[in-house]
Design an enzyme around this catalytic site. Structure first.
Site, PDB file in Angstrom:
ATOM      1  N   CYS A  44      -2.458  -5.041  -1.393  1.00  0.00           N
ATOM      2  CA  CYS A  44      -3.542  -6.014  -1.243  1.00  0.00           C
ATOM      3  C   CYS A  44      -4.069  -6.117   0.176  1.00  0.00           C
ATOM      4  O   CYS A  44      -3.418  -5.728   1.120  1.00  0.00           O
ATOM      5  CB  CYS A  44      -3.052  -7.405  -1.623  1.00  0.00           C
ATOM      6  SG  CYS A  44      -2.475  -7.513  -3.300  1.00  0.00           S
ATOM      7  N   GLY A  67      -6.867  -2.029  -1.653  1.00  0.00           N
ATOM      8  CA  GLY A  67      -6.792  -2.359  -3.076  1.00  0.00           C
ATOM      9  C   GLY A  67      -8.162  -2.255  -3.713  1.00  0.00           C
ATOM     10  O   GLY A  67      -9.127  -2.818  -3.193  1.00  0.00           O
ATOM     11  N   ASN A  75      -0.661 -11.128   0.193  1.00  0.00           N
ATOM     12  CA  ASN A  75      -0.399  -9.702   0.340  1.00  0.00           C
ATOM     13  C   ASN A  75       1.099  -9.540   0.521  1.00  0.00           C
ATOM     14  O   ASN A  75       1.680 -10.157   1.408  1.00  0.00           O
ATOM     15  CB  ASN A  75      -1.146  -9.153   1.562  1.00  0.00           C
ATOM     16  CG  ASN A  75      -0.834  -7.683   1.805  1.00  0.00           C
ATOM     17  OD1 ASN A  75      -0.537  -6.945   0.880  1.00  0.00           O
ATOM     18  ND2 ASN A  75      -0.913  -7.266   3.049  1.00  0.00           N
ATOM     19  N   GLY A  76       1.713  -8.736  -0.335  1.00  0.00           N
ATOM     20  CA  GLY A  76       3.160  -8.517  -0.231  1.00  0.00           C
ATOM     21  C   GLY A  76       3.806  -8.622  -1.593  1.00  0.00           C
ATOM     22  O   GLY A  76       3.129  -8.603  -2.626  1.00  0.00           O
ATOM     23  N   CYS A  81       5.889  -3.116   8.418  1.00  0.00           N
ATOM     24  CA  CYS A  81       5.932  -1.900   7.589  1.00  0.00           C
ATOM     25  C   CYS A  81       5.493  -0.666   8.382  1.00  0.00           C
ATOM     26  O   CYS A  81       4.363  -0.597   8.866  1.00  0.00           O
ATOM     27  CB  CYS A  81       4.991  -2.105   6.407  1.00  0.00           C
ATOM     28  SG  CYS A  81       4.741  -0.627   5.418  1.00  0.00           S
ATOM     29  N   TYR A 127       0.101   5.456   7.376  1.00  0.00           N
ATOM     30  CA  TYR A 127      -0.756   5.844   6.259  1.00  0.00           C
ATOM     31  C   TYR A 127      -1.755   4.791   5.797  1.00  0.00           C
ATOM     32  O   TYR A 127      -2.903   5.110   5.518  1.00  0.00           O
ATOM     33  CB  TYR A 127       0.191   6.228   5.105  1.00  0.00           C
ATOM     34  CG  TYR A 127      -0.460   6.448   3.774  1.00  0.00           C
ATOM     35  CD1 TYR A 127      -1.338   7.494   3.585  1.00  0.00           C
ATOM     36  CD2 TYR A 127      -0.186   5.606   2.707  1.00  0.00           C
ATOM     37  CE1 TYR A 127      -1.937   7.696   2.353  1.00  0.00           C
ATOM     38  CE2 TYR A 127      -0.779   5.805   1.471  1.00  0.00           C
ATOM     39  CZ  TYR A 127      -1.655   6.849   1.304  1.00  0.00           C
ATOM     40  OH  TYR A 127      -2.240   7.046   0.103  1.00  0.00           O
ATOM     41  N   ASP A 181       0.488  16.616   7.028  1.00  0.00           N
ATOM     42  CA  ASP A 181       0.267  15.513   6.091  1.00  0.00           C
ATOM     43  C   ASP A 181       1.119  14.343   6.552  1.00  0.00           C
ATOM     44  O   ASP A 181       2.066  14.504   7.311  1.00  0.00           O
ATOM     45  CB  ASP A 181       0.636  15.950   4.667  1.00  0.00           C
ATOM     46  CG  ASP A 181      -0.055  15.086   3.606  1.00  0.00           C
ATOM     47  OD1 ASP A 181      -0.694  14.074   3.972  1.00  0.00           O
ATOM     48  OD2 ASP A 181       0.059  15.408   2.402  1.00  0.00           O
ATOM     49  N   ASP A 182       0.763  13.130   6.073  1.00  0.00           N
ATOM     50  CA  ASP A 182       1.471  11.956   6.579  1.00  0.00           C
ATOM     51  C   ASP A 182       2.760  11.650   5.831  1.00  0.00           C
ATOM     52  O   ASP A 182       3.639  10.976   6.339  1.00  0.00           O
ATOM     53  CB  ASP A 182       0.558  10.725   6.575  1.00  0.00           C
ATOM     54  CG  ASP A 182      -0.171  10.576   5.277  1.00  0.00           C
ATOM     55  OD1 ASP A 182       0.494  10.440   4.249  1.00  0.00           O
ATOM     56  OD2 ASP A 182      -1.414  10.629   5.298  1.00  0.00           O
ATOM     57  N   CYS A 238      10.041   0.910  -2.218  1.00  0.00           N
ATOM     58  CA  CYS A 238       9.673  -0.262  -1.408  1.00  0.00           C
ATOM     59  C   CYS A 238       9.651  -1.494  -2.311  1.00  0.00           C
ATOM     60  O   CYS A 238       9.090  -1.452  -3.398  1.00  0.00           O
ATOM     61  CB  CYS A 238       8.292  -0.047  -0.801  1.00  0.00           C
ATOM     62  SG  CYS A 238       7.699  -1.509   0.070  1.00  0.00           S
ATOM     63  N   CYS A 263       9.922  -1.935   9.861  1.00  0.00           N
ATOM     64  CA  CYS A 263      10.680  -1.720   8.635  1.00  0.00           C
ATOM     65  C   CYS A 263      10.716  -0.213   8.397  1.00  0.00           C
ATOM     66  O   CYS A 263       9.688   0.457   8.457  1.00  0.00           O
ATOM     67  CB  CYS A 263      10.028  -2.413   7.441  1.00  0.00           C
ATOM     68  SG  CYS A 263      10.852  -2.027   5.877  1.00  0.00           S
ATOM     69  N   CYS A 274      12.158   2.524   3.459  1.00  0.00           N
ATOM     70  CA  CYS A 274      11.927   3.611   2.494  1.00  0.00           C
ATOM     71  C   CYS A 274      12.473   4.939   3.010  1.00  0.00           C
ATOM     72  O   CYS A 274      12.696   5.857   2.234  1.00  0.00           O
ATOM     73  CB  CYS A 274      10.470   3.711   2.063  1.00  0.00           C
ATOM     74  SG  CYS A 274       9.296   3.632   3.373  1.00  0.00           S
TER      75      CYS A 274
HETATM   76  S1  SF4 Z   1      10.108  -0.089   2.617  1.00  0.00           S
HETATM   77 FE1  SF4 Z   1       8.674   1.377   3.555  1.00  0.00          FE
HETATM   78  S2  SF4 Z   1       6.682   0.974   2.573  1.00  0.00           S
HETATM   79 FE2  SF4 Z   1       8.025  -0.792   2.183  1.00  0.00          FE
HETATM   80  S3  SF4 Z   1       7.581  -2.273   3.821  1.00  0.00           S
HETATM   81 FE3  SF4 Z   1       9.325  -1.033   4.489  1.00  0.00          FE
HETATM   82  S4  SF4 Z   1       8.400   0.672   5.653  1.00  0.00           S
HETATM   83 FE4  SF4 Z   1       6.782  -0.284   4.421  1.00  0.00          FE
END
Ligand code: SF4
Length: 470
Positions: free
Chosen positions: A12, A38, A112-113, A246, A252, A355-356, A392, A447, A450
């Site tokens: 979002c 989104g 958002n989240g 994030c 990305y 690529d990312d 995630c 964060c 992932c």
């Molecule tokens: S897990 Fe990955 S995609 Fe999700 S908030 Fe953390 S860094 Fe972002």
């Protein structure tokens, strides 16, 4: 990479403005600039000081407001939302801002989240008699707010926020005030700006540029802003904070012209590409990026490696959105329609394709094979992020463990699957260093869950992943 091809989708974007006669119109433009976050639904709620009025619908911002509905949204305050939802999910009732009416007035919520304890809370609330109108986790906040024992609305909201776990950037609005809150980890981006006498809040700073607002600062983790005709007031609903923005926003999701934490996204991506070039030295003739989000990293890679940057892949901008197509074979067709190799650039050349990220691997395989068909003698794939091995829980639809190729395959196995001559991912340390945030801690305020599996919050057994929402 093209979001709809990758299987990696932002949930979002949110926008709010208080104190401007054209509030709804400005929110429309703000949402339009956040459309990449989104594309499945959009909505605006406006306050004229007496009551709240909403218009929302499924589709792009331009589609939802194609009938001139903005003209009917009169008032000097507005909040808006753009929403992503996977096929089968969504439905008009889940399009935000959610709007609730009670005897004491209205409350609009844009979120958002993703809340990781939403199911737990929902069960408790239903047990106590709450009836939910949507399947959105956002509605939990409205019920908790209503049930809070405090008198003033902002105290009730603050109290409710302390019960939420997970990722949330909220903009809430009553007839008389706007409230803004960011979770204690600050997982999703949220910035504050000024447009004349009005205050604006947005998921990304690119929205400020579009509406002519000046950036003031990022909203802090655990912060709670109250904005009304008297001005702005900042307090904290939680002091137990630990910034974990994030990483995928830098890699990305966010627009290249946005800044997060004072770091420009394009510049951050270029640094990722440079770092990758140092970590994965290669002899080649041209560097090319996968449009759009990998172009900056490819430019950085080319700069640091001395290998010329070329437009080896072109995106066809006039293909309709295909991400609702459910099957893999259709998705693969979508790649062909959306991307074309430039034969004159890659023929007879050793190509570095930057690529990312790699999610399922399907798209990378298609692109490598397209480059070969166009005459590339070698294709070396370089990824400007570490392998995504974990889902995630915080509002990015990264698919499940089973769908994430890196969760069950080694880099060498992935290389074979995508058919590349070599494949190298950026290291975790390289990612953190290249972005260069100045927070303390192992990941310097990012964060990385992932990639690492180290989630910054507790994860509940029945946490609903974004793509599982009905
Ligand atoms: S897990 Fe990955 S995609 Fe999700 S908030 Fe953390 S860094 Fe972002």
């Amino acid at each position: 990479m093209l979001a709809e091809l990758k299987g990696l989708n932002e949930e979002c974007g949110i926008f709010g403005i208080w104190g401007h006669p054209d509030a709804a119109q400005i929110t429309y433009y703000g949402l339009h600039s956040l459309q990449h976050r989104g594309q499945e639904g959009a909505g605006i709620v406006v306050s004229n000081g007496e009551k709240l009025k909403a218009h929302k619908g499924e589709g792009l911002v331009t589609e939802v407001f194609a009938g001139g509905q903005i003209e009917d949204l009169k008032g000097k305050a507005a909040i808006g939302h753009v929403r992503y939802a996977t096929a089968g999910g969504g439905g008009i009732e889940n399009v935000q801002p959610l709007l609730f009416h009670s005897q004491v007035g209205g409350l609009a919520i844009a979120h958002n989240g993703n809340l990781v304890n939403a199911n737990d809370l929902k069960h408790q609330l239903e047990h106590q008699g709450s009836i939910f109108q949507t399947t959105s986790d956002t509605e939990v906040l409205a019920h908790l707010t209503r049930r809070s024992g405090y008198t003033k609305i902002h105290d009730r909201v603050k109290n409710a926020l302390t019960m939420l776990k997970g990722a949330y950037a909220f903009i809430l609005m009553t007839e008389k005030k706007m409230m803004v809150a960011l979770d204690p980890n600050g997982l999703r981006p949220l910035s504050l700006g000024r447009l004349g006498d009005a205050y604006v809040v947005a998921s990304e700073t690119c929205a400020f540029d579009v509406v002519g607002a000046d950036y003031i600062r990022d909203v802090e983790p655990g912060e709670f802003l109250i904005i009304n005709d008297e001005g702005i007031h900042s307090e904290f609903f939680s002091r137990n904070t630990n910034r974990a923005i994030c990483s995928m926003e830098y890699i990305y999701f966010s627009r290249p012209d946005s800044d997060i934490g004072g770091i420009n996204i394009h510049t951050a991506r270029k640094s990722l590409g440079k770092k990758l070039a140092h970590e994965a030295v290669i002899e080649a003739d041209v560097v090319t990026g996968v449009p759009d989000s990998s172009m900056s990293a490819a430019i950085g890679f080319a700069e640091a490696s001395g290998i010329p940057y070329e437009l080896g892949l072109i995106k066809n901008r006039y293909v309709g959105r295909t991400f609702i197509q459910p099957s893999q074979s259709l998705r693969e067709q979508g790649v062909k329609m959306k991307l074309s190799p430039v034969r004159g650039v890659v023929e007879g050349k050793r190509v570095v394709m930057v690529d990312d990220s790699i999610v399922r691997g399907t798209t990378s395989r298609r692109i490598v094979s397209m480059l070969r068909e166009a005459g590339a003698t070698e294709v070396h794939v370089r990824i400007s992020s570490p392998p995504i091995k974990n889902p995630c829980f915080y509002g990015i639809d990264t698919s499940t463990h089973e769908e994430l190729i890196a969760s069950s395959h080694s880099v060498e196995e992935m290389r074979k699957i995508i058919g590349a001559d070599s494949l190298v991912f950026l290291s975790e340390q390289g990612l953190v260093d290249a972005i260069g945030r100045d927070d303390e801690g192992e990941y310097r305020g990012q964060c990385m869950a992932c990639f690492t599996g180290k989630y910054p919050t507790d994860i509940y057994p029945d946490t609903v992943l974004p793509h599982e929402k009905a």
